[in-house]
Scaffold this motif. Structure first.
Motif, PDB file in Angstrom:
ATOM      1  N   LEU A  43       0.831  -1.198   0.000  1.00 41.33           N
ATOM      2  CA  LEU A  43       0.000   0.000   0.000  1.00 41.33           C
ATOM      3  C   LEU A  43       0.873   1.258   0.000  1.00 41.33           C
ATOM      4  N   LEU A  64      -8.425   1.929  -2.636  1.00 42.29           N
ATOM      5  CA  LEU A  64      -8.281   0.691  -1.865  1.00 42.29           C
ATOM      6  C   LEU A  64      -8.810   0.860  -0.448  1.00 42.29           C
ATOM      7  N   GLU A  65      -8.472   1.982   0.177  1.00 40.72           N
ATOM      8  CA  GLU A  65      -8.928   2.226   1.548  1.00 40.72           C
ATOM      9  C   GLU A  65     -10.457   2.224   1.622  1.00 40.72           C
ATOM     10  N   PHE A 104     -11.571  -1.421   1.368  1.00 40.61           N
ATOM     11  CA  PHE A 104     -11.301  -2.141   2.619  1.00 40.61           C
ATOM     12  C   PHE A 104     -12.290  -1.734   3.707  1.00 40.61           C
ATOM     13  N   CYS A 142     -15.566  -3.266   3.125  1.00 43.43           N
ATOM     14  CA  CYS A 142     -15.545  -4.684   3.501  1.00 43.43           C
ATOM     15  C   CYS A 142     -15.732  -4.829   5.013  1.00 43.43           C
ATOM     16  N   GLY A 143     -15.000  -4.018   5.757  1.00 41.34           N
ATOM     17  CA  GLY A 143     -15.127  -4.053   7.222  1.00 41.34           C
ATOM     18  C   GLY A 143     -16.559  -3.767   7.640  1.00 41.34           C
ATOM     19  N   CYS A 176     -16.499   2.208  10.257  1.00 43.24           N
ATOM     20  CA  CYS A 176     -15.922   1.830   8.965  1.00 43.24           C
ATOM     21  C   CYS A 176     -16.456   2.734   7.854  1.00 43.24           C
TER      22      CYS A 176
END
Ligand code: NA
Ligand code: NA
Lengths: 188, 442, 331
Positions: free
Chosen positions: A97, A111-112, A115, A118-119, A172
């Motif tokens: 990253l 990407l963050e 992610f 997803c969390g 999140c």
């Protein structure tokens, strides 16, 4: 004292209300939950010491310490998880990253966002799955322990999971929002 | 597609997500959920298994000791007991190559006799040893790697959770396992010391931030020695603490599980006695304890969920078929077994590996004439290596989390523990080939 | 005609060699296969998950109830909140040491008493076969020849068994089969209340070489059960095969526990175990001194509890047992 740099500071992740009302409220709630978790750890220590002393010097052990300690682990995790998310303290290997970040900061933000979403999804799924069990625990007055020896209701423990998942999922989403803003800010 | 194929794809998915930088807990939980859903073709079941794992997967007294050992480490650090101890160690071991590295291994060996969980050692020594080693010119990542690497001693020197779990699963004497762990544990500790010294000679740049200055310091002749009285007074608190915990444990006042609570309480008393804690500072230490613990515990929860997905995929049965399929010699079988465990160690937590592997492998080992206690030590050594291997190396994560230093990244700590992994592999091979290393004391 | 294949997920929190799991793998599965092979109509594809790779011992009920496995070992002993009726034996110690009788009684009562049967149904389960422990005795570092020997002793007695030490002067200490060894070795406790088939695999006798036969009795531990939705969806011949195999499983379980307990005693004696018999008078004094430990259980279970307790004690007496204390007195 050594390494003040690595301290964990509420001010580090709770923005001022005027600057970011959502973040301030969320951060405040997360900090409150994590404080309860923190106190819980201290009480757990005292409980174990009391059991050891009681058993050895007064022939009076405290029944149920093992079960209480076991349940406490889960409670402590879900009380602390939202603060950990907001502080960005969840373990990850970010060497790739960081390299991507040097080449393209925008890609890292994307990407963050993925992610964080997803969390949020994982926690929302867990919330969804835990809700019926929590209601059931309340309705049936479910307990752990042994009738006549010691009994402790499971509802509070299940409720902590539900609350922790809710705040954690929101945390999140908030982090995803922050990354999205950073992405847009860079694009402009 | 077979369920097993889905399982292998999800292992690949996990590794990719982790390498991309996703929070490891989310990657494990997400891939695990997806796997159960697809394999059993039942979304509802995936929900229920996730709920069940979250509610009771880590609901264990043993895991409750993790925050307590973290607290103990932070208190020892905040009251400067750790700093004083390491100053004395530096004084005594100044002329020894990699003196503080050796001191860390020695301290871990002593502490290994207190705790049954490696994570506890890692949590206790990170805040105590890493800043002190850094202060004395060691590379922070090397210091962190030393703590992570030597933390594995906690599981081999009795008491040890893994030896107990193995003893129960394979139905061998837990006391026998404990005795069998002693020699390999000492071999490991000595191997670490030799490796640290060799590394300092061969690659000082890996060890020190400024190798030339470190060498100069070591050979300096006219440093004023620390007076004995100062030395003793600096050591007193740690001696009291060790005496309290070790003494209480071996005289039957409390169990290894309770040692976390008692140790933290003892460290609290020492800190209060040294007037290094006011209310604000105590609260601060407590908050740090919570923040560090949650990351570790969440990882354990996520790993246990992921391992359940692999079980649904039929991985244990596939492994059983593999090891049964083949006309292996005892040594061949042991090496295949160790390789499988090493591979599993890359992605799973220690207890899950034992749960999957021991019931499959122990009967086969016995039929091949391998002593089950010897086999257990090989098992635990191989499982322990998994604590240090990427992408899922819980000891490394614990150190990195507890340190919380932005300049020390996870992969740096993994790199720094690599020499420790090599020593463990060497000890594993020796113990596998020379059974008496495990069984001599029995 | 081609055989139709039914997939059955079967599993447990404990390994295959465990006393409560052994007969699932070694009797239930082959029996179902054998019976279905006779009919030549259906065939089972067993998907096994034994040994706790899917769930922990605290979750045996939920695992079957939620369909994580279709058939599983359910330890009702850990389900005091949701299935209290099944724990009647733990609140009525010193009844009988004949564990085969306990299996027989509970297979019968679960089939006949709506209270017991429905408590399985209420948890979305179908009871197949009863599981038990052999008799609880004292494994310790010291022999017990009179109640005075128990004064100020610390004994591992987790859960309900803590009740059995009330008024004896001994202090119950929490624990599990897996912790007894180290607890006793380091002196945290001086013994444990346990049963031979559990003590043998954990080798507790190495550190607690004195067995005192107290005869606290054999206990009903739980059952092998099927998920109800799953069971109801099975073709009738498969259901029948399950039920028939369950009978064989009960018998095999009883025999396995007996063999293991006998083997345990022999092996432990070879390893140096000394056996002491607690005199009858002392035994009687122990059980009479106990407070009315069934009281909280009766409060919790209400009328259903009274029915089950009465039926259980009637069944004991029908089989010629004279329980050392009439826990059902005054019902
Ligand atoms: Na240890
Ligand atoms: Na690993």
């Amino acid at each position: 004292m050594a390494d003040e740099s690595s301290t964990i500071d509420d001010r580090g992740y709770i923005p001022r209300f005027a600057d970011a009302p959502v973040g301030a409220v969320l951060g405040g709630v997360a900090a409150f939950l994590s404080s309860i978790g923190t106190i819980w750890i201290g009480l757990l220590m005292l409980l174990i010491v009391a059991d050891v002393l009681g058993r050895n010097f007064f022939n009076a052990p405290i029944t149920g310490v093992a079960e209480i300690a076991a349940r406490s682990v889960v409670a402590i995790v879900f009380l602390q998880v939202s603060a950990a998310i907001l502080q960005g303290r969840l373990t990850r290997a970010d060497f790739l990253l960081r390299r991507i970040g040097r080449a393209s900061p925008g890609a890292v933000n994307v990407l963050e966002i993925v992610f964080a979403l997803c969390g949020a999804t994982v926690l929302a799924v867990l919330l969804w799955a835990s809700w019926p069990k929590t209601v059931e625990a309340w309705v049936t007055a479910e307990f752990f322990g042994v009738q006549g020896v010691f009994t402790i209701p499971t509802f509070p423990f299940r409720a902590i999971t539900v609350v922790g998942c809710t705040v954690g999922a929101l945390a999140c989403l908030y982090r995803a929002g922050q990354s999205l803003r950073a992405l847009r800010g860079a694009a402009e | 597609m077979t369920t097993l194929a889905i399982g292998f794809i999800l292992i690949a998915v996990l590794v990719i997500l982790v390498l991309m930088g996703m929070q490891i807990a989310w990657a494990l939980l997400g891939a695990g959920f997806l796997g159960i859903w697809l394999i059993r073709d039942n979304l509802d079941l995936a929900f229920r298994m996730l709920e069940l794992t979250a509610y009771s997967g880590i609901a264990d007294y043993l895991f409750a000791t993790i925050p307590l050992f973290v607290l103990m480490g932070l208190l020892v650090s905040v009251s400067n007991v750790g700093r004083d101890t390491f100053e004395v160690a530096e004084e005594l071991l100044r002329r020894v190559l990699c003196g503080l590295g050796v001191a860390t291994v020695a301290a871990n060996t002593v502490f290994a006799a207190v705790t049954g969980v490696s994570i506890a050692s890692a949590a206790v020594f990170t805040r105590v040893a890493v800043p002190e080693m850094t202060r004395h010119g060691y590379r922070p990542a090397f210091a962190a790697g030393t703590v992570a690497g030597s933390s594995v001693l906690g599981m081999l020197i009795p008491p040890s959770l893994l030896l107990i779990v193995y003893g129960v699963l394979a139905e061998v004497s837990i006391g026998g396992m404990f005795i069998a762990g002693v020699i390999p544990g000492i071999m490991l500790a000595l191997g670490f010391v030799a490796m640290l010294m060799g590394l300092t000679l061969v690659a000082p740049g890996f060890v020190f931030t400024d190798p030339a200055a470190a060498r100069e310091r070591r050979t300096l002749r006219d440093i004023e020695p620390m007076p004995l009285r100062v030395m003793l007074s600096k050591l007193l608190p740690i001696v009291v603490l060790v005496f309290l915990v070790l003494g209480g444990l071996y005289s039957g006042f409390f169990t290894p599980t309770e040692a976390g609570g008692v140790g933290a309480f003892g460290a609290l008393l020492v800190a209060l006695a040294r007037r290094s804690l006011d209310r604000k500072r105590l609260w601060h230490v407590m908050k740090q304890t919570g923040a560090i613990s949650v990351s570790i515990l969440l990882l354990l929860l996520a790993a246990s969920f992921y391992s359940r997905m692999l079980s649904v995929a039929g991985l244990p049965n596939a492994i059983a078929d593999l090891v049964r399929s083949g006309g292996f010699s005892p040594v061949g079988f042991m090496f295949l077994y160790a390789v499988i465990i090493l591979l599993m160690g890359m992605i799973l937590d220690s207890t899950s590996i034992l749960l999957i592997m021991v019931p499959i492998a122990a009967p086969i080992a016995q039929s091949l004439g391998i002593d089950l206690i010897h086999f257990g030590i090989i098992t635990v050594l191989a499982v322990e290596i998994g604590l240090l291997t990427p992408p899922f190396g819980i000891s490394v994560f614990t150190v990195q989390n507890t340190l919380n230093d932005p300049d020390v990244s996870v992969e740096q700590v993994f790199a720094a523990t690599l020499p420790f992994v090599l020593v463990m592999l060497a000890v594993l091979v020796i113990v596998a080939l020379v059974p008496s290393t495990a069984t001599a004391l029995l | 005609a081609a055989q139709q294949t039914v997939t059955v997920n079967i599993g447990s929190s404990h390994p295959e060699a465990n006393i409560w799991v052994y007969a699932m793998k070694n009797t239930f599965q082959p029996e179902v296969d054998r019976i279905l092979a006779e009919g030549n109509e259906y065939k089972v594809n067993w998907v096994e998950a034994y040994g706790g790779t899917l769930y922990k011992f605290t979750d045996t009920r939920e695992a079957v109830m939620d369909g994580i496995v279709d058939v599983g070992m359910v330890g009702t002993v850990w389900e005091g909140a949701t299935m209290p009726l099944q724990n009647v034996t733990y609140f009525t110690p010193f009844a009988t040491s004949d564990h085969k009788m306990i299996i027989d009684i509970f297979d019968e009562l679960t089939a006949e008493l709506p209270e017991l049967r429905d408590s399985w149904t209420a948890q979305n389960m179908v009871h197949l076969s009863s599981l038990i422990t052999d008799s609880y005795d004292i494994y310790a570092t010291f022999p017990v020849t009179s109640l005075a020997d128990l004064q100020n002793r610390k004994l591992n007695a987790p859960g309900t068994s803590a009740n059995w030490l009330q008024q004896t002067g001994a202090t119950p200490v929490d624990g599990a089969l897996t912790t007894y060894y180290t607890n006793i070795q380091t002196g945290v406790t001086e013994g444990a209340l346990s049963f031979a088939s559990g003590i043998l695999p954990t080798r507790v006798y190495e550190v607690a070489p004195q067995l005192t036969r107290v005869g606290i009795g054999s206990m009903y531990f739980g059952g092998i059960a099927a998920n109800k939705d799953f069971f109801d969806g099975l073709p009738e011949p498969v259901q029948a095969a399950f039920m028939e195999a369950a009978k064989a499983t009960s018998a095999a379980h009883g025999q396995y526990v007996e063999d293991l307990a006998n083997r345990a005693i022999t092996e432990m004696q070879v390893a140096g175990l000394t056996i002491t018999e607690l005199p009858d008078a002392e035994k009687a004094a122990w059980v009479q001194n106990l407070p009315n430990i069934i009281e909280p259980w009766l409060e919790q279970t209400g009328d259903a509890g009274k029915v089950v307790l009465k039926a259980y004690f009637d069944a004991l007496r029908e089989r010629g047992v004279t329980p050392l204390r009439n826990w059902d007195e005054g019902l």
